[in-house]
Design a protein around this motif. Sequence first.
Motif, PDB file in Angstrom:
ATOM      1  N   GLY A  64      13.887  -6.303  -2.972  1.00 49.86           N
ATOM      2  CA  GLY A  64      13.790  -4.860  -3.069  1.00 49.86           C
ATOM      3  C   GLY A  64      14.573  -4.297  -4.242  1.00 49.86           C
ATOM      4  O   GLY A  64      14.550  -4.833  -5.354  1.00 49.86           O
ATOM      5  N   LYS A  65      15.275  -3.205  -3.974  1.00 43.33           N
ATOM      6  CA  LYS A  65      16.016  -2.528  -5.039  1.00 43.33           C
ATOM      7  C   LYS A  65      17.094  -3.417  -5.643  1.00 43.33           C
ATOM      8  O   LYS A  65      17.362  -3.355  -6.851  1.00 43.33           O
ATOM      9  N   THR A  66      17.712  -4.269  -4.817  1.00 45.16           N
ATOM     10  CA  THR A  66      18.741  -5.176  -5.328  1.00 45.16           C
ATOM     11  C   THR A  66      18.157  -6.146  -6.346  1.00 45.16           C
ATOM     12  O   THR A  66      18.731  -6.376  -7.419  1.00 45.16           O
ATOM     13  N   ALA A  67      16.999  -6.733  -6.022  1.00 42.26           N
ATOM     14  CA  ALA A  67      16.349  -7.650  -6.967  1.00 42.26           C
ATOM     15  C   ALA A  67      15.967  -6.917  -8.248  1.00 42.26           C
ATOM     16  O   ALA A  67      16.154  -7.438  -9.356  1.00 42.26           O
ATOM     17  N   MET A 124      10.525  -2.676  -2.110  1.00 41.72           N
ATOM     18  CA  MET A 124      11.180  -1.478  -2.630  1.00 41.72           C
ATOM     19  C   MET A 124      10.745  -0.251  -1.842  1.00 41.72           C
ATOM     20  O   MET A 124       9.617  -0.189  -1.342  1.00 41.72           O
ATOM     21  N   PRO A 125      11.617   0.745  -1.702  1.00 43.09           N
ATOM     22  CA  PRO A 125      11.275   1.940  -0.930  1.00 43.09           C
ATOM     23  C   PRO A 125      10.073   2.679  -1.535  1.00 43.09           C
ATOM     24  O   PRO A 125       9.816   2.601  -2.743  1.00 43.09           O
ATOM     25  N   THR A 126       9.364   3.399  -0.689  1.00 50.75           N
ATOM     26  CA  THR A 126       8.192   4.154  -1.145  1.00 50.75           C
ATOM     27  C   THR A 126       8.554   5.115  -2.266  1.00 50.75           C
ATOM     28  O   THR A 126       7.793   5.288  -3.224  1.00 50.75           O
ATOM     29  N   ALA A 132       8.756   0.003  -8.909  1.00 54.02           N
ATOM     30  CA  ALA A 132       8.138  -1.256  -8.478  1.00 54.02           C
ATOM     31  C   ALA A 132       7.005  -1.653  -9.420  1.00 54.02           C
ATOM     32  O   ALA A 132       6.863  -2.824  -9.798  1.00 54.02           O
ATOM     33  N   VAL A 133       6.192  -0.678  -9.819  1.00 53.00           N
ATOM     34  CA  VAL A 133       5.091  -0.948 -10.750  1.00 53.00           C
ATOM     35  C   VAL A 133       5.641  -1.416 -12.091  1.00 53.00           C
ATOM     36  O   VAL A 133       5.159  -2.389 -12.682  1.00 53.00           O
ATOM     37  N   TRP A 134       6.676  -0.737 -12.575  1.00 56.02           N
ATOM     38  CA  TRP A 134       7.264  -1.119 -13.863  1.00 56.02           C
ATOM     39  C   TRP A 134       7.914  -2.496 -13.788  1.00 56.02           C
ATOM     40  O   TRP A 134       7.918  -3.235 -14.769  1.00 56.02           O
TER      41      TRP A 134
END
Length: 294
Positions: A64-67, A124-126, A132-134
């Motif tokens: 998610g955001k951490t990665a 990743m959160p909505t 996420a796309v980038w």
Amino acid sequence: MEPRQILRTAELNALGHSRHKISKLVDAGQLHRIDHGIYCTSRPSGDYLLRALQRSRPHLVFTGKTAWQVYEKKHISVPVHALVPRNRHRSGSPYLRITTASTTPHRLIDGLRIATPVRAALDMPTKDENWAVWLLEKQYPGRTGQAELEEDLAAFRKIPKRLRELVARAAVGGDSMTERILFRVLRGRGIVMEQNKLVGHYFRDGVSEKHKLIIEVNGYEYHRTRDVLVKDHWKANDAHIRGYRHLTYSDACIDMHLHSVVAQIEALIAGEERLSAPVWNCHSALRATHREWK
């Protein structure tokens, strides 16, 4: 104790610290309890924190955001997000939020288990879907990008709908941010260009077989030399000979006039006869020197 150590309770005991003394050191801020039986000798942050958590739970895969923060080399925010297999201990902590999954595909980055970009994007959160796309675009670049994406997707028994939607939005395979921006916007309008596709002897920036259209995005720094300029002209001619319509834009065209570029491409595909104004009248990069172009 030395700074930035990661120690288990047994190791602290071996240094002569009883359970009572460990508690006193934690209360005094000289030790930081990260997870059950794991302590840091300095305030935990960044990859130091990730390494402490991974030592505590070797099966963790940061996602998610951490990665995303690891891939982008950004500050690691707390709590850290990680995946564990469904048969593993799943309780979190103030430093850790756990998600369970049937598979935990990952890469090793500096010894840390980091979820593959597709898995990280899915987690990743909505509200962070654009990031996420980038992430997908930046981690699957160039001529091998599409193949690497498909290889990572194969780790899923069934690709979740949300991940399919994120992948559909991502302009995978681009060599530059400018290319990704253009082809992402076109995707959003239903015009899907295959990036870095081999047509004849040359790799093309964007190809639509459906519309028999090739789009090239040329950056000034690379495309200003004579040998590259010669190749660019031969590539364009080769595209026409093979029956494609061929459009070329500079990176300045995309950066300054993205809307006009997209409108021009849409008009061409729709078969509209839409004549544009002379470039020196409409392009921001040329207005100051328009007399030289007349």
